[in-house]
Design an enzyme around this catalytic site. Structure first.
Site, PDB file in Angstrom:
ATOM      1  N   SER A  61       4.244  -3.875 -10.969  1.00  0.00           N
ATOM      2  CA  SER A  61       3.778  -5.266 -11.006  1.00  0.00           C
ATOM      3  C   SER A  61       3.776  -5.808 -12.427  1.00  0.00           C
ATOM      4  O   SER A  61       3.699  -5.068 -13.400  1.00  0.00           O
ATOM      5  CB  SER A  61       2.359  -5.371 -10.453  1.00  0.00           C
ATOM      6  OG  SER A  61       2.301  -4.878  -9.153  1.00  0.00           O
TER       7      SER A  61
HETATM    8  N1  SAH Z   1       0.768   0.226  -8.201  1.00  0.00           N
HETATM    9  C1  SAH Z   1       2.176   0.391  -8.407  1.00  0.00           C
HETATM   10  C2  SAH Z   1       2.968  -0.707  -7.728  1.00  0.00           C
HETATM   11  C3  SAH Z   1       3.938  -0.090  -6.794  1.00  0.00           C
HETATM   12  S1  SAH Z   1       4.801  -1.157  -5.689  1.00  0.00           S
HETATM   13  C4  SAH Z   1       2.530   0.522  -9.878  1.00  0.00           C
HETATM   14  O1  SAH Z   1       1.646   0.377 -10.748  1.00  0.00           O
HETATM   15  O2  SAH Z   1       3.686   0.818 -10.161  1.00  0.00           O
HETATM   16  C5  SAH Z   1       4.011  -0.750  -4.158  1.00  0.00           C
HETATM   17  C6  SAH Z   1       4.104   0.677  -3.705  1.00  0.00           C
HETATM   18  O3  SAH Z   1       3.441   0.765  -2.449  1.00  0.00           O
HETATM   19  C7  SAH Z   1       5.522   1.179  -3.472  1.00  0.00           C
HETATM   20  O4  SAH Z   1       5.756   2.295  -4.276  1.00  0.00           O
HETATM   21  C8  SAH Z   1       5.537   1.533  -1.980  1.00  0.00           C
HETATM   22  O5  SAH Z   1       6.314   2.677  -1.692  1.00  0.00           O
HETATM   23  C9  SAH Z   1       4.061   1.789  -1.711  1.00  0.00           C
HETATM   24  N2  SAH Z   1       3.645   1.686  -0.303  1.00  0.00           N
HETATM   25  C10 SAH Z   1       3.998   0.763   0.628  1.00  0.00           C
HETATM   26  N3  SAH Z   1       3.384   1.031   1.799  1.00  0.00           N
HETATM   27  C11 SAH Z   1       2.623   2.142   1.613  1.00  0.00           C
HETATM   28  C12 SAH Z   1       1.755   2.923   2.450  1.00  0.00           C
HETATM   29  N4  SAH Z   1       1.550   2.623   3.740  1.00  0.00           N
HETATM   30  N5  SAH Z   1       1.147   3.999   1.904  1.00  0.00           N
HETATM   31  C13 SAH Z   1       1.340   4.342   0.611  1.00  0.00           C
HETATM   32  N6  SAH Z   1       2.149   3.656  -0.232  1.00  0.00           N
HETATM   33  C14 SAH Z   1       2.783   2.564   0.255  1.00  0.00           C
END
Ligand code: SAH
Length: 224
Positions: A61
């Site tokens: 993000s």
């Molecule tokens: N907090 C992260 C942002 C990652 S983007 C950072 O600082 O980089 C969102 C993430 O959520 C992705 O990696 C995606 O794979 C994960 N995601 C989506 N659905 C999910 C679920 N049901 N359980 C765990 N992770 C999930």
């Protein structure tokens, strides 16, 4: 070429201008080296206030959104926090600088493995990370229950409302921050659990997140 320290200070000054006032949050974003969390090809933009690709079709993000979400959680050093969507681990690292303990769940195993390497590299010891479906909440492991959590942060967008399991795993008096809505029309929301059945919901700002998807990702399948 600006030094990392200068870039970090510039980012913090920008976040202040954008309305981030919590000094613990600003200090955490200054101290977590964002360049370590992005692929080599993106390092030149690591300290810019923009979202960047991190592999598996996912993104880290924008720092402003990380700061806004962290600030909305009203963290203290007593808090046990659950994060859904570890991704590259940046948001978890920011949380780890303020909260007592961070539990984080990612559905893509390769992203989780990389994130854990970074936590080790940075000597961060108060994050527990697992590969699972975060929509189910934190699982009971070895008979040990971690829920309920003081705070919950979801960094992928729910379609209409937070998953039930996450609402159940939030303490009374706790705060959950989560993007909600269809792609192209998402709102960052703050859910405060005032009592067992009583919630206050407020809108923070329009955002653009990857969707929250069910189940652990298939390692051989297409990126989703
Ligand atoms: N907090 C992260 C942002 C990652 S983007 C950072 O600082 O980089 C969102 C993430 O959520 C992705 O990696 C995606 O794979 C994960 N995601 C989506 N659905 C999910 C679920 N049901 N359980 C765990 N992770 C999930």
């Amino acid at each position: 070429m600006l030094s990392t320290t200068t870039k970090a200070i510039k980012l913090v000054m920008h976040l202040r201008k954008m309305g981030i006032t919590d000094t613990c949050v600003l200090s955490a974003l200054e101290r977590v080296p964002r360049d370590l969390f992005v692929p080599n090809s993106q390092k030149h933009d690591a300290w810019e206030d923009i979202a960047l690709p991190i592999g598996q079709g996912q993104t880290i993000s924008q720092p402003y959104v990380v700061a806004l979400m962290t600030q909305a959680l009203e963290l203290t050093d007593m808090d046990k926090v659950l994060e859904i969507g570890t991704g590259c681990g940046y948001q978890a690292a920011v949380l780890s600088k303020i909260a007592r303990r961070v539990y984080t769940i990612e559905r893509h195993k390769p992203l989780l493995d990389e994130a854990e390497k970074r936590f080790d590299q940075l000597g961060i010891r108060n994050i527990t990370a697992i590969c699972a479906d975060g929509m189910q909440g934190w699982p009971k492991m070895g008979g040990l229950e971690q829920a309920p959590f003081d705070k919950i942060i979801v960094t992928a967008a729910a379609r209409t409302a937070p998953p039930d399991a996450l609402m159940t795993q939030l303490k009374e008096g706790g705060i959950m921050v989560i993007p909600v809505g269809e792609p192209g029309n998402q709102m960052l929301r703050k859910y405060e659990r005032l009592s067992d059945e009583n919630w206050a919901v407020s809108d923070l700002c329009p955002v653009r997140f990857v969707p929250l998807l069910p189940e652990v990702a298939d390692q051989n399948g297409a990126a989703a």
